[in-house]
Each structure stands twice: as structure tokens, then as C-alpha cells.
Design an enzyme around this catalytic site. Structure first.
Site, PDB file in Angstrom:
ATOM      1  N   ASP A  32      21.692 -18.519  68.979  1.00 26.16           N
ATOM      2  CA  ASP A  32      22.198 -18.748  67.623  1.00 26.16           C
ATOM      3  C   ASP A  32      21.739 -20.116  67.134  1.00 26.16           C
ATOM      4  OD1 ASP A  32      23.452 -16.460  68.185  1.00 26.16           O
ATOM      5  OD2 ASP A  32      25.511 -17.201  67.916  1.00 26.16           O
ATOM      6  N   PHE A  35      18.263 -20.014  65.918  1.00 20.05           N
ATOM      7  CA  PHE A  35      18.254 -19.278  64.649  1.00 20.05           C
ATOM      8  C   PHE A  35      18.720 -20.183  63.502  1.00 20.05           C
ATOM      9  CE2 PHE A  35      20.091 -16.636  61.364  1.00 20.05           C
ATOM     10  CZ  PHE A  35      19.173 -15.600  61.242  1.00 20.05           C
ATOM     11  N   SER A  81      31.570  11.889  45.363  1.00 17.28           N
ATOM     12  CA  SER A  81      32.367  11.773  46.567  1.00 17.28           C
ATOM     13  C   SER A  81      32.167  13.068  47.368  1.00 17.28           C
ATOM     14  CB  SER A  81      33.805  11.574  46.127  1.00 17.28           C
ATOM     15  OG  SER A  81      34.622  11.532  47.230  1.00 17.28           O
ATOM     16  N   GLU A 115      26.723  13.513  60.741  1.00 19.94           N
ATOM     17  CA  GLU A 115      26.771  12.047  60.841  1.00 19.94           C
ATOM     18  C   GLU A 115      28.225  11.622  60.991  1.00 19.94           C
ATOM     19  OE1 GLU A 115      25.254  10.313  57.208  1.00 19.94           O
ATOM     20  OE2 GLU A 115      23.682  11.815  57.156  1.00 19.94           O
ATOM     21  N   LYS A 117      31.476   9.563  59.823  1.00 22.80           N
ATOM     22  CA  LYS A 117      31.965   9.106  58.522  1.00 22.80           C
ATOM     23  C   LYS A 117      32.553   7.702  58.717  1.00 22.80           C
ATOM     24  CE  LYS A 117      34.688  10.736  54.617  1.00 22.80           C
ATOM     25  NZ  LYS A 117      35.372   9.484  54.310  1.00 22.80           N
ATOM     26  N   LYS A 318      37.492  15.512  58.330  1.00 24.96           N
ATOM     27  CA  LYS A 318      38.251  14.314  58.717  1.00 24.96           C
ATOM     28  C   LYS A 318      39.080  14.605  59.965  1.00 24.96           C
ATOM     29  CE  LYS A 318      39.837  11.762  55.278  1.00 24.96           C
ATOM     30  NZ  LYS A 318      39.861  10.495  54.598  1.00 24.96           N
ATOM     31  N   CYS A 436      66.418 -22.998  63.173  1.00 27.49           N
ATOM     32  CA  CYS A 436      66.271 -21.775  63.972  1.00 27.49           C
ATOM     33  C   CYS A 436      65.175 -21.939  65.032  1.00 27.49           C
ATOM     34  CB  CYS A 436      65.931 -20.593  63.057  1.00 27.49           C
ATOM     35  SG  CYS A 436      65.619 -19.081  63.987  1.00 27.49           S
TER      36      CYS A 436
HETATM   37  S1  IVH Z   1      27.410  10.779  52.031  1.00 30.01           S
HETATM   38  C1  IVH Z   1      27.049  12.570  47.824  1.00 30.01           C
HETATM   39  N1  IVH Z   1      27.672   9.950  54.496  1.00 30.01           N
HETATM   40  O1  IVH Z   1      32.811   8.911  52.441  1.00 30.01           O
HETATM   41  C2  IVH Z   1      27.350  12.171  49.212  1.00 30.01           C
HETATM   42  N2  IVH Z   1      29.344   9.365  52.911  1.00 30.01           N
HETATM   43  O2  IVH Z   1      34.512  10.879  51.122  1.00 30.01           O
HETATM   44  C3  IVH Z   1      27.526  10.733  49.372  1.00 30.01           C
HETATM   45  N3  IVH Z   1      31.127   7.928  53.807  1.00 30.01           N
HETATM   46  O3  IVH Z   1      32.006   8.067  49.127  1.00 30.01           O
HETATM   47  C4  IVH Z   1      28.273  10.353  50.573  1.00 30.01           C
HETATM   48  N4  IVH Z   1      30.329   7.784  55.846  1.00 30.01           N
HETATM   49  O4  IVH Z   1      32.037   6.217  50.924  1.00 30.01           O
HETATM   50  C5  IVH Z   1      28.203   9.973  53.259  1.00 30.01           C
HETATM   51  N5  IVH Z   1      27.765   9.207  56.720  1.00 30.01           N
HETATM   52  C6  IVH Z   1      28.289   9.244  55.481  1.00 30.01           C
HETATM   53  C7  IVH Z   1      29.484   8.568  55.148  1.00 30.01           C
HETATM   54  C8  IVH Z   1      29.986   8.662  53.852  1.00 30.01           C
HETATM   55  C9  IVH Z   1      31.294   7.416  55.017  1.00 30.01           C
HETATM   56  C10 IVH Z   1      32.070   7.738  52.669  1.00 30.01           C
HETATM   57  C11 IVH Z   1      31.424   7.393  51.355  1.00 30.01           C
HETATM   58  C12 IVH Z   1      31.797   8.517  50.435  1.00 30.01           C
HETATM   59  C13 IVH Z   1      33.052   9.013  51.062  1.00 30.01           C
HETATM   60  C14 IVH Z   1      33.301  10.444  50.665  1.00 30.01           C
END
Ligand code: IVH
Length: 671
Positions: A32, A35, A81, A115, A117, A318, A436
Site C-alpha cells: 500500500d 501505491f 427493475s 448470477e 443478486k 430471492k 450511572c
Molecule cells: S439485472 C433490467 N443483475 O436488483 C435488469 N440486477 O430487483 C437490470 N441487482 O435494480 C437488473 N444484482 O439493483 C441485475 N446480477 C444482477 C443484480 C441486479 C443485483 C439489483 C439491481 C436491480 C434490482 C432488481
């Protein structure tokens, strides 16, 4: 000038390369220190030759820009979303639906990319001819806030991109949009919260991220470490590159993707991915709350289209909140530094989300009433982002005979003072600020904590004894302790007593702004203390400051201003400050010795063995004068060991822990 330009370019290239090795690939090859030296040199060149500064220079990450109002941006394409589901059955339905749509379009059996989330905040990054020009929040999906200055401070947001091996080789031309999630690693979140006043802590990393992205001072954003993970790329070879390859392209451009994605050919493979990560995700250094499934063939994305809120080609599964059933054995009432009473549940130990849980918060008395929980009950506990799990419900069907009501105390369990409840607040608190013992202990522990005066060896049990025996009433008394008194305490001897005295002496050298934080004024965290120290460089001036003047300091609002004012009206505070001043603690900013340089900033250093060129005392001073700390016991937190001749067990331990060891010559060169 040409020479300076060449040097700046070389430094930028090197800094970007090491930044990527460190943050994206997690395999740093330089220290570090090295850097920081490069970055410092680059900033020096840019200061001397302002014409050489570029918008994608890594020096831009340091922040410092103040944005009063974030301009509104209109997204090139709405940021949609995702539809959420909690059931595998619905995931299967989603796959069938997509299959049908794809079939109708004349396509073959669809493939999906699974992927993780990420649990953070979605942002969009716009690159023009390879350079980051705009970063924005999602907002309402159509319009977001322009938070470019804040996003630039995030080390995993590339400021410029190139595509080695990509379809365009070299710097991409035109506009590219990258979307992804800004998040806080669990460890960085814990550190941030630790430096905040108890009453202002963030509930979880996602809240902390959202709050930080909206800060007006990008310098503060840079200090709170955040990360960015990319999951969406548009503009390279539109409509043709499959999503899986786009993720790889993102990686070759220097983005972090998390790498834990996989191509799934059918529902079974998807279910296997979901199953595999349901427990494994707890071992990641950040929080994830589900799995996102995306159709790999991007040529079909537009054709499948979207509903009002979410695309038809993707869905989010989820994970259910992590819950466990256990028994509530007892409830204890903790009294905090500010007097707040928190009921804490003592539980039968149970495994939950990667760790064993035996305590959990019940928040406040309203919560106990709302839950209707009794001692002996079977309770459900849940972990959902919060560091401490919480009791979410009682399993009434399984209530055993003989449960007992939780007695809500009407007096402080520590000092017997009747509890009070401020209007409009859910918590009760002990009003005996001065007397206290729990509040005294809390105040002293806060004063000694790592971000405050960092007094080593002053832990909970020692503080409890000191307060109990009447040796210490407030932090000012710490500096009047005599060795013979400390030696007489339980589990203390001559050696540990002198260690404590050394640590206390050492703590006198911390700066004035740290002292302001250490005083424990309600709502004054580390960052606010820094601002205060800047605006009022002496304690005398700060004590005189009126509420209005205080509220004019950046980051300080009327509530914090009132709390500061009130603090200085207390009689016991006067007494404490007098003792601290008599003990030689820094009462003003310019009273501290200016640092010689910042070469040891953030490093904790241990000396072991015999040094030839300096005695220990002088060597320690040299480190302190350069922003570092000197510690006496080797631990994981030690940054550096300076080993002299015949170094012994400390050196062995440091080697075992993989801590960097240097000799005296290298120490000299670091100075
Ligand atoms: S794709 C149109 N990929 O989850 C699709 N979203 O509930 C765009 N998120 O708004 C989203 N990991 O903030 C995508 N691997 C992932 C994600 C992801 C987290 C979030 C993102 C999105 C929300 C939707």
C-alpha cells in the site's frame, strides 16, 4: 513539461494496473505504501502542471468536490427493475414462459445466465470514447441523479476502459453504458459503523451505501469504502453478443463481476445453482440476497420486451430471509453510553446464516410488547443484512408451560435511577448522565476505542474494575492513574500496569479532532469531529460557539448543533475537560505537531529486536511524526514489523500471520 507528461502517463498506467490487481483480482503485487507514493507523486505533478490533469486520472478518486444539488439525468434507456419470486415453482414457470416466447420467435431452446443478486444500489455508468463521463442513480427508472463525482471515488469503477481482445481492440469508440450495483463489503460496513456514534449507525450495508451515494462531499464518500460490480453492458456490439460473453467483456475492460455466474441449459441446472449458493453465499465478503436469471441470447431481449416495470427476459429469485428457531432463555437490559436501555435476548445457541447465534436484540420495549414474547418461548430469529440478528416472532403453538413475562424495569438496572422516555421516542433511558456506572463505562470505552484515542489494553473488564473501585469517573481520570493502583486490580500485574500507562502516554499524541470525537458528544462521529476541528481549531473557541454558528459548519444540522451546545453546558464536562487539559491532551489543532509527512499514515508498527541507528523511543516518535501508530503486541491488525538484531517471538508470530517484516535499512528508507 514533456518529461512531466511522460511521468504522469507512466504513473497513471501503473496506478490503474495496481488498482485493478488489488481491487478486482485480489492479488496485489506491491505494498500500500508503494501505491500511495505513486499516487502522491502523480498528484504533485498535476498540481504543478494543471494542464496535465485528465478526467480519468486516478487522482480523481481522492474526491473533495462538493456538489450542492445533483443534476437530473435522463437515462438513455429506462433502468428497469426485476420481477421477484421466492419460489422455485415460479422460476420454472418463468422458464416455460420464455421458452414459449422464444419458440414463437422461431428460436431454439433458450439458455439462461444465473448470477448472484447483489444487495446494494443500482447505478448506470456512461463511457464516451473509453472515458467515464457520467454516473447516475436509477431514480424513478427514467430520471436519476448525476452522482459522477461520488462514483469516481470507488476503486472498482474504472475511470477509463480498453478492451484487450475485444471486438474493437484497444479503446472503444462511441458510447458504452455499464450498469451494476454499488455495495459495501461486510468488513468495510462494520468499520464505517464502528466510527459512527451509536445512535446514528446504519442498519445494514445497503442503507449505508444509499446514504453515502447521496453525500455532497465526495471526499467523505472516498473515505467510506464502497465497491462496484457490473452486470449489464450495452453499446459494444449491440444486440448480438450473448450476455455471458458481455460479462466476460466487462471483466476484460477491468470491471468486477463477482465471477460467480454460470450458464444454465435447463430448470434443473438453475435449481442446482440456486441450491448451491443458498448457504455458500454467506462465505462471500459482501451480501447477496438472491439469484438473477437472464436469457443469454440478447437478440431476443428487445423482441420479448418488458412489462411496465420489468423485462420479460429476466427474473430475480430471492432467498427466503434466513431464520432459525430457538429458545429465549433470558432478557438482559443493557445501558449504553448515552443512557439508552436496550433489551438483549439471551438465546439457546443456534446455527444461522453461517454463524452460531446466542444473543439477539429486542430493540426496545414496544417491540417486546408487539411480539408478545415471554421468557421460555420458542422464538424465530432472523438475519437480514443487520449484523446482529433479531427476534421476529414467537411460535405460539409451541409455547411450553411455565413461561414468564418479561419484566420491564422502571429503574436503571445499574444505578436505580427511575427511567425516562423522551417524547416521541421509543426508547427509555437512564437520565443519570454523571453518576450511572454503565454510562461512565460506556463513555470511557468510547474514549479508548480504536477510532477515538485508541488506548490499547483498556478493555471492558478493566474499565469495569476502574469504575467500580471509584478510580475513574470520566476519561480525564485515566491520565491520573497511578501504577500501584492499577497493579492491585484483578488480572493485572506490574507488566500489564506499565503497558497500560505506556498506552495512555501514547494516546496523548492523538490529534485534536480525534479528541473531539472521543469526548462522546451525541451525534458527533469521526467525520463530524473532523469538520468541527476544521471550523473551530481550538476547544476554547468551540465551547464559545453558538448554535447557529455551529449549524453553519458543513455536515452539521440543527440537531447536532444543539447537541454540541448542550454538551458544553454540563458541569461534569467542565471538570473532565480541565483534567484532560492538565494531562496535556491537545486542546487545539495547531497545538499538535504538524506531521513531517504521511508515510506511515494508517500503519500500525511494531519494533522488535535491537535497533542500531535509533533508540526505541526515537524510532517510535519517527513513526508517530509520520502519521503511524506504534503497538506492542503482534496481531492480525499489525501492518508492519521492524525487526532488529536477535528479534524473537514477535518476529515468529508476525511471520506466521503473514505480516510484512522489514529491517532497519528499509525502515529508514520509508521515513
Ligand atoms: S439485472 C433490467 N443483475 O436488483 C435488469 N440486477 O430487483 C437490470 N441487482 O435494480 C437488473 N444484482 O439493483 C441485475 N446480477 C444482477 C443484480 C441486479 C443485483 C439489483 C439491481 C436491480 C434490482 C432488481
Amino acid at each position: 513539461m514533456a518529461k512531466a507528461q511522460r511521468e504522469a502517463e507512466r504513473l497513471r498506467f501503473e496506478i490503474n494496473r495496481h488498482n485493478r490487481l488489488y481491487y478486482v483480482e485480489a492479488r496485489p503485487v506491491i505494498s500500500d505504501f508503494e501505491f500511495d507514493k505513486m499516487l502522491e507523486r502523480l498528484m504533485e505533478i498535476e498540481r504543478e502542471h494543471p494542464g496535465l490533469a485528465t478526467p480519468d486520472s486516478p487522482s480523481q478518486r481522492v474526491g473533495g468536490e462538493i456538489t450542492k444539488v445533483f443534476p437530473v439525468v435522463v437515462h438513455r434507456e429506462p433502468m428497469l427493475s426485476l420481477a421477484n419470486t421466492y419460489s422455485l415453482g415460479e422460476v420454472e414457470e418463468f422458464c416455460r414462459r420464455v421458452e414459449k416466447l422464444v419458440e414463437a420467435e422461431g428460436g431454439r431452446q433458450p439458455e439462461f445466465v444465473a448470477e448472484l443478486k447483489f444487495d446494494g444500489v443500482a447505478v448506470s455508468l456512461l463511457y464516451r470514447d473509453g472515458v467515464l463521463v457520467r454516473g447516475a442513480t436509477r431514480g424513478d427508472g427514467t430520471r436519476g441523479d448525476d452522482i459522477t463525482a461520488n462514483l469516481r471515488t470507488i476503486p472498482t469503477v474504472p475511470l477509463s476502459i480498453a478492451m484487450p481482445g475485444g471486438p474493437l481492440f484497444g479503446t472503444p469508440v462511441g458510447e458504452i453504458e455499464v450498469r451494476g450495483e454499488v455495495f459495501m463489503r461486510t468488513e468495510d460496513f462494520a468499520k464505517l459503523n464502528e466510527a459512527r456514534p451509536e445512535e446514528d449507525r446504519f442498519a445494514n450495508p445497503r442503507n449505508a451505501t444509499a446514504g453515502t451515494l447521496k453525500l455532497q462531499d465526495s471526499g467523505e464518500v472516498a473515505r467510506r469504502k464502497m465497491s462496484f460490480v457490473a452486470y449489464f453492458l450495452k453499446g459494444v456490439d449491440d444486440g448480438r453478443t450473448p450476455h455471458l460473453l458481455r460479462l466476460r467483456q466487462l471483466e476484460s475492460m477491468g470491471f468486477m463481476t463477482g465471477c460467480n455466474y454460470r450458464l444454465c441449459r435447463d430448470v434443473e441446472q438453475i435449481a442446482a445453482f440456486i441450491g448451491e449458493w443458498s448457504e455458500k453465499r454467506w462465505s462471500l465478503p459482501y451480501e447477496t440476497d438472491g439469484v438473477v436469471l437472464k436469457l443469454n441470447d440478447t437478440t431476443l431481449w428487445d423482441r420479448l420486451g418488458a412489462t411496465a416495470k420489468s423485462p420479460r427476459w429476466a427474473i430475480a429469485y430471492k432467498y427466503p430471509a434466513q431464520q432459525a428457531k430457538t429458545v429465549l432463555r433470558e432478557v438482559v437490559f443493557q445501558v449504553g453510553r448515552l443512557g439508552t436501555i436496550t433489551p438483549v435476548a439471551g438465546l439457546e445457541p443456534v446455527h444461522l446464516a453461517g454463524s452460531t447465534v446466542s444473543r439477539s436484540t429486542l430493540h426496545n420495549f414496544d417491540e417486546i410488547e408487539r411480539l408478545g414474547v415471554r421468557i421460555g418461548d420458542r422464538v424465530m430469529i432472523e438475519k437480514s443484512g443487520e449484523v446482529i440478528p433479531k427476534v421476529v416472532g414467537v411460535v405460539l403453538d409451541e409455547r411450553p408451560p411455565g413461561t414468564r413475562a418479561i419484566e420491564v424495569p422502571d429503574a436503571c438496572p445499574e444505578c436505580g435511577t427511575p427511567l425516562v422516555r423522551a417524547e416521541g421516542e421509543v426508547s427509555f433511558y437512564c437520565p443519570d448522565e454523571e453518576g450511572c456506572p454503565a454510562r461512565k463505562r460506556g463513555r470511557i470505552l468510547h474514549f479508548a476505542s480504536r477510532n477515538a484515542m485508541d488506548i490499547q489494553n483498556l478493555g471492558e473488564s478493566l474499565v469495569a474494575q476502574l469504575v467500580d473501585k471509584g478510580l475513574v469517573d470520566d476519561p480525564g481520570d485515566l491520565y491520573r492513574l497511578e501504577k500501584c493502583r492499577i497493579e492491585g486490580l484483578e488480572r493485572m500485574g506490574a507488566k500489564s500496569a506499565s503497558n497500560l500507562l505506556d498506552a495512555l502516554a501514547e494516546s496523548r499524541k492523538r490529534g485534536y479532532d480525534r479528541l473531539l470525537y472521543a469526548l462522546g458528544i451525541r451525534h458527533v462521529g469521526r467525520a463530524t469531529a473532523r469538520e468541527l476541528a476544521h471550523a473551530y481549531p481550538s476547544l476554547g473557541a468551540l465551547r464559545q460557539a453558538g448554535e447557529e454558528a455551529l449549524a453553519a459548519v458543513p455536515d452539521i444540522g440543527p440537531v447536532v448543533a444543539a447537541s454540541i451546545r448542550e454538551f458544553f453546558t454540563r458541569g461534569w464536562v467542565d471538570g473532565m475537560l480541565a483534567k484532560l487539559e492538565a494531562a496535556g491532551l491537545p486542546m487545539q489543532a495547531d497545538g499538535q505537531k504538524a506531521l513531517v509527512n504521511g508515510n506511515f499514515e494508517g500503519l500500525s508498527v511494531i519494533f522488535t529486536g535491537g535497533l542500531e541507528r535509533h533508540d526505541r523511543q526515537r524510532a517510535s516518535e519517527l513513526v508517530l511524526e509520520r502519521g503511524g501508530r506504534v503497538v506492542t503486541t503482534v496481531s492480525k491488525k499489525t501492518s508492519l514489523v521492524v525487526a532488529g538484531s536477535e528479534a524473537g517471538s514477535k518476529l515468529d508470530k508476525a511471520r506466521k500471520l503473514g505480516i510484512r517484516v522489514i529491517d532497519e535499512a528499509e525502515f529508514e528508507s520509508m521515513l
